[in-house]
Design a protein around this motif. Structure first.
Motif, PDB file in Angstrom:
ATOM      1  N   PRO A 275       0.572  -0.955   0.289  1.00  0.00           N
ATOM      2  CA  PRO A 275       0.329  -0.244  -0.655  1.00  0.00           C
ATOM      3  C   PRO A 275       0.763   1.592   0.081  1.00  0.00           C
ATOM      4  O   PRO A 275       1.624   1.694   0.794  1.00  0.00           O
ATOM      5  CB  PRO A 275      -0.850   0.082   1.063  1.00  0.00           C
ATOM      6  N   VAL A 276       0.088   2.185  -1.051  1.00  0.00           N
ATOM      7  CA  VAL A 276       0.791   3.642  -0.601  1.00  0.00           C
ATOM      8  C   VAL A 276       0.142   4.442   0.376  1.00  0.00           C
ATOM      9  O   VAL A 276      -1.404   4.738   0.610  1.00  0.00           O
ATOM     10  CB  VAL A 276       0.888   4.378  -2.592  1.00  0.00           C
ATOM     11  N   LEU A 277       1.626   4.852   0.587  1.00  0.00           N
ATOM     12  CA  LEU A 277       0.617   5.839   2.300  1.00  0.00           C
ATOM     13  C   LEU A 277       0.365   7.892   1.776  1.00  0.00           C
ATOM     14  O   LEU A 277       1.379   8.136   1.723  1.00  0.00           O
ATOM     15  CB  LEU A 277       0.934   5.699   3.461  1.00  0.00           C
ATOM     16  N   SER A 278      -0.968   8.343   1.268  1.00  0.00           N
ATOM     17  CA  SER A 278      -0.849   9.728   1.445  1.00  0.00           C
ATOM     18  C   SER A 278      -1.074  10.697   2.004  1.00  0.00           C
ATOM     19  O   SER A 278      -2.055  10.153   2.552  1.00  0.00           O
ATOM     20  CB  SER A 278      -0.963   9.998  -0.080  1.00  0.00           C
ATOM     21  N   LYS A 279      -0.847  12.100   1.425  1.00  0.00           N
ATOM     22  CA  LYS A 279      -1.560  13.333   2.042  1.00  0.00           C
ATOM     23  C   LYS A 279      -3.071  12.375   1.854  1.00  0.00           C
ATOM     24  O   LYS A 279      -4.111  12.979   2.672  1.00  0.00           O
ATOM     25  CB  LYS A 279      -0.642  14.190   1.640  1.00  0.00           C
ATOM     26  N   GLU A 280      -3.747  12.388   1.289  1.00  0.00           N
ATOM     27  CA  GLU A 280      -5.103  12.296   0.301  1.00  0.00           C
ATOM     28  C   GLU A 280      -5.782  10.308   1.263  1.00  0.00           C
ATOM     29  O   GLU A 280      -6.315  10.392   1.418  1.00  0.00           O
ATOM     30  CB  GLU A 280      -5.093  11.881  -0.875  1.00  0.00           C
ATOM     31  N   GLN A 281      -4.890   9.849   1.556  1.00  0.00           N
ATOM     32  CA  GLN A 281      -5.185   8.343   1.747  1.00  0.00           C
ATOM     33  C   GLN A 281      -4.086   7.767   2.846  1.00  0.00           C
ATOM     34  O   GLN A 281      -3.124   7.072   2.362  1.00  0.00           O
ATOM     35  CB  GLN A 281      -5.443   7.511   0.665  1.00  0.00           C
ATOM     36  N   PRO A 282      -4.005   8.463   4.321  1.00  0.00           N
ATOM     37  CA  PRO A 282      -3.026   8.325   4.566  1.00  0.00           C
ATOM     38  C   PRO A 282      -3.320   7.085   5.625  1.00  0.00           C
ATOM     39  O   PRO A 282      -2.105   6.673   6.088  1.00  0.00           O
ATOM     40  CB  PRO A 282      -3.293   9.553   5.592  1.00  0.00           C
ATOM     41  N   ALA A 283      -3.922   6.468   5.311  1.00  0.00           N
ATOM     42  CA  ALA A 283      -3.694   4.941   5.993  1.00  0.00           C
ATOM     43  C   ALA A 283      -4.325   3.950   4.955  1.00  0.00           C
ATOM     44  O   ALA A 283      -5.121   3.658   4.257  1.00  0.00           O
ATOM     45  CB  ALA A 283      -5.164   5.562   7.653  1.00  0.00           C
ATOM     46  N   PHE A 284      -3.730   2.714   6.284  1.00  0.00           N
ATOM     47  CA  PHE A 284      -4.073   1.059   5.560  1.00  0.00           C
ATOM     48  C   PHE A 284      -4.327   0.141   6.714  1.00  0.00           C
ATOM     49  O   PHE A 284      -3.877  -0.072   7.406  1.00  0.00           O
ATOM     50  CB  PHE A 284      -3.429   0.882   4.211  1.00  0.00           C
ATOM     51  N   GLN A 285      -5.767  -0.530   6.628  1.00  0.00           N
ATOM     52  CA  GLN A 285      -5.684  -1.542   7.916  1.00  0.00           C
ATOM     53  C   GLN A 285      -5.700  -2.518   7.267  1.00  0.00           C
ATOM     54  O   GLN A 285      -6.238  -2.948   5.957  1.00  0.00           O
ATOM     55  CB  GLN A 285      -7.028  -0.891   8.696  1.00  0.00           C
ATOM     56  N   TYR A 286      -5.833  -3.681   7.852  1.00  0.00           N
ATOM     57  CA  TYR A 286      -5.545  -4.935   7.614  1.00  0.00           C
ATOM     58  C   TYR A 286      -5.835  -6.340   8.573  1.00  0.00           C
ATOM     59  O   TYR A 286      -5.399  -5.894  10.090  1.00  0.00           O
ATOM     60  CB  TYR A 286      -4.119  -6.008   6.391  1.00  0.00           C
ATOM     61  N   SER A 287      -6.076  -6.949   8.392  1.00  0.00           N
ATOM     62  CA  SER A 287      -6.066  -8.299   9.474  1.00  0.00           C
ATOM     63  C   SER A 287      -5.527  -9.263   9.318  1.00  0.00           C
ATOM     64  O   SER A 287      -5.541  -9.707   7.716  1.00  0.00           O
ATOM     65  CB  SER A 287      -7.071  -8.622  10.465  1.00  0.00           C
ATOM     66  N   SER A 288      -4.437 -10.617   9.716  1.00  0.00           N
ATOM     67  CA  SER A 288      -4.363 -11.564   9.116  1.00  0.00           C
ATOM     68  C   SER A 288      -4.368 -12.197  10.223  1.00  0.00           C
ATOM     69  O   SER A 288      -4.515 -11.601  11.488  1.00  0.00           O
ATOM     70  CB  SER A 288      -2.916 -11.428   9.616  1.00  0.00           C
ATOM     71  N   HIS A 289      -3.344 -13.502  10.876  1.00  0.00           N
ATOM     72  CA  HIS A 289      -3.305 -14.900  12.105  1.00  0.00           C
ATOM     73  C   HIS A 289      -2.447 -15.264  11.718  1.00  0.00           C
ATOM     74  O   HIS A 289      -0.882 -15.217  11.400  1.00  0.00           O
ATOM     75  CB  HIS A 289      -4.190 -15.790  10.817  1.00  0.00           C
ATOM     76  N   VAL A 290      -2.354 -15.568  12.974  1.00  0.00           N
ATOM     77  CA  VAL A 290      -1.283 -16.442  13.895  1.00  0.00           C
ATOM     78  C   VAL A 290      -1.211 -16.896  14.444  1.00  0.00           C
ATOM     79  O   VAL A 290      -2.215 -17.577  15.256  1.00  0.00           O
ATOM     80  CB  VAL A 290       0.078 -15.534  14.471  1.00  0.00           C
ATOM     81  N   SER A 291      -0.999 -19.077  14.386  1.00  0.00           N
ATOM     82  CA  SER A 291      -0.755 -19.969  15.657  1.00  0.00           C
ATOM     83  C   SER A 291       0.864 -19.879  16.209  1.00  0.00           C
ATOM     84  O   SER A 291       1.747 -19.936  16.011  1.00  0.00           O
ATOM     85  CB  SER A 291      -1.155 -21.126  14.435  1.00  0.00           C
ATOM     86  N   LEU A 292       0.152 -20.399  17.335  1.00  0.00           N
ATOM     87  CA  LEU A 292       1.410 -21.583  17.864  1.00  0.00           C
ATOM     88  C   LEU A 292       0.807 -22.726  18.939  1.00  0.00           C
ATOM     89  O   LEU A 292       0.123 -23.196  19.056  1.00  0.00           O
ATOM     90  CB  LEU A 292       1.203 -20.245  19.489  1.00  0.00           C
ATOM     91  N   GLN A 293       2.056 -23.684  18.643  1.00  0.00           N
ATOM     92  CA  GLN A 293       1.347 -24.450  19.982  1.00  0.00           C
ATOM     93  C   GLN A 293       1.845 -24.699  21.468  1.00  0.00           C
ATOM     94  O   GLN A 293       2.448 -25.856  22.115  1.00  0.00           O
ATOM     95  CB  GLN A 293       2.660 -25.975  19.744  1.00  0.00           C
ATOM     96  N   ALA A 294       1.548 -23.044  21.945  1.00  0.00           N
ATOM     97  CA  ALA A 294       1.661 -22.965  23.638  1.00  0.00           C
ATOM     98  C   ALA A 294       0.456 -21.927  23.327  1.00  0.00           C
ATOM     99  O   ALA A 294      -0.120 -21.904  22.415  1.00  0.00           O
ATOM    100  CB  ALA A 294       3.112 -22.618  23.532  1.00  0.00           C
ATOM    101  N   SER A 295       0.832 -21.793  24.461  1.00  0.00           N
ATOM    102  CA  SER A 295      -1.134 -20.891  25.009  1.00  0.00           C
ATOM    103  C   SER A 295      -0.639 -19.438  25.329  1.00  0.00           C
ATOM    104  O   SER A 295      -1.850 -18.640  25.080  1.00  0.00           O
ATOM    105  CB  SER A 295      -1.386 -21.462  26.400  1.00  0.00           C
ATOM    106  N   SER A 296       0.643 -19.426  24.553  1.00  0.00           N
ATOM    107  CA  SER A 296       0.960 -17.707  24.439  1.00  0.00           C
ATOM    108  C   SER A 296       2.436 -17.663  23.994  1.00  0.00           C
ATOM    109  O   SER A 296       2.994 -18.301  23.842  1.00  0.00           O
ATOM    110  CB  SER A 296       1.024 -16.984  26.158  1.00  0.00           C
TER     111      SER A 296
END
Length: 337
Positions: A275-296
């Motif tokens: 993504p390009v972050l400019s004065k006109e469109q300054p923000a970008f938001q997304y989600s992703s996932h991660v997994s662990l073989q431990a509880s934290s």
């Protein structure tokens, strides 16, 4: 300023001003009144049913309910002595969390096509627990909005937001302010799914005028090959606080698991985009996932950005914890009524 439909707000000279959007015409030239702006709340919370315009992404939305989160802002100096190098590798001062209000909101479906390049509109996902399905569910048009990003407005329209859940969750009551009140289904849905909806910690840090905000969510545990796999979703917002145009080129993650493993992940862009972050469109938001073989565990890292002259700089991702819910109940079973 423009709203997400490309229409313009009425001149702000004599507030409260009206909020307008184009009618559904090919040329998109005709404006129609959407509502009347209200004064943003400096103190207190917005109520369920509050209509608003998102101050950064420009979409129309409605508040479902508030969440109280702990905001860990690494840009704010803390009167704490310097800590030794921690697992996150920053060796910075301890960050004290402060209470901050976020809202669970519905996004107007008419605005989703206009913000899809800047913000994912299916950011809320969770693990299903059907006997016949172990799928990942996505709830469309659901978002989390910080108190200061809400520009409240009112409308005389009894169905001002187009969303498949609007009339399931809210009903019109002209005697109330705002005139949209929660149905029992909204309360039941919140109570049933709050472990996967509730945000508890928000982490924020700014490097060279690029602010990174991270919100982790625990999604539940799955059994796989005689072991437990724990899943988290994390929502990231990148915001350019400067006028110089920059483009995200690479990500570099380090993921530490309580089991003792340390994983490094490098790659181009994020979620397949640069993504390009400019004065006109300054923000970008997304989600992703991660997994662990431990509880934290912990995650931290950097984003590499490129300037117009071809030079690069790294932006820190604030370290954040991956914690499983100790009082975990059975995972949600989707949106079934």
């Amino acid at each position: 300023p423009r709203d997400a439909q490309g229409g313009e707000q009425c001149p702000p000279a004599n507030p409260p001003s009206c909020l307008s959007a184009p009618r559904n015409r090919p040329e998109g030239k005709v404006l129609e009144t959407v509502g009347v702006f209200e004064a943003p709340k400096q103190h207190g919370k917005y109520e369920t049913g509050q209509l608003f315009l998102h101050s950064v992404f420009g979409y129309r939305g409605i508040v479902l309910f508030p969440w109280q989160a702990r905001l860990y802002d690494r840009d704010v100096a803390s009167p704490v002595t310097e800590k030794s190098e921690n697992v996150a590798g920053h060796g910075s001062k301890e960050v004290k969390g402060k209470t901050h209000t976020y809202y669970q909101v519905l996004i107007d479906a008419r605005d989703c096509p206009h913000i899809s390049q800047r913000s994912q509109t299916e950011a809320v996902t969770f693990l299903a627990n059907h006997d016949d399905s172990r799928a990942l569910y996505a709830i469309p048009g659901l978002d989390y909005v910080s108190h200061e990003d809400i520009l409240p407005y009112s409308s005389t329209d009894q169905v001002p937001i187009q969303h498949e859940l609007f009339e399931r969750f809210l009903m019109y009551d002209q005697t109330k302010v705002p005139p949209f009140v929660a149905r029992d289904t909204l309360c039941a849905w919140q109570e049933k799914n709050h472990p996967w909806l509730e945000l508890s910690d928000v982490h924020r840090e700014t490097t060279e005028n690029i602010r990174v905000t991270v919100i982790p969510f625990y999604m539940g545990m799955r059994e796989a090959q005689n072991s437990h796999v724990y899943w988290w979703r994390y929502c990231i917002r990148l915001e350019n606080l400067d006028s110089e145009v920059v483009q995200l080129r690479e990500r570099h993650w380090r993921i530490f698991s309580l089991s003792g493993t340390l994983e490094t992940v490098r790659g181009r862009g994020v979620v397949g985009r640069e993504p390009v972050l400019s004065k006109e469109q300054p923000a970008f938001q997304y989600s992703s996932h991660v997994s662990l073989q431990a509880s934290s565990g912990h995650m931290w890292g950097t984003f590499r950005f490129e300037r117009p002259d071809g030079s690069h700089f790294d932006v820190r991702i604030p370290p954040f914890s991956l914690e499983s819910n100790k009082d975990e109940k059975t995972p949600p079973s989707g949106l079934h009524w």
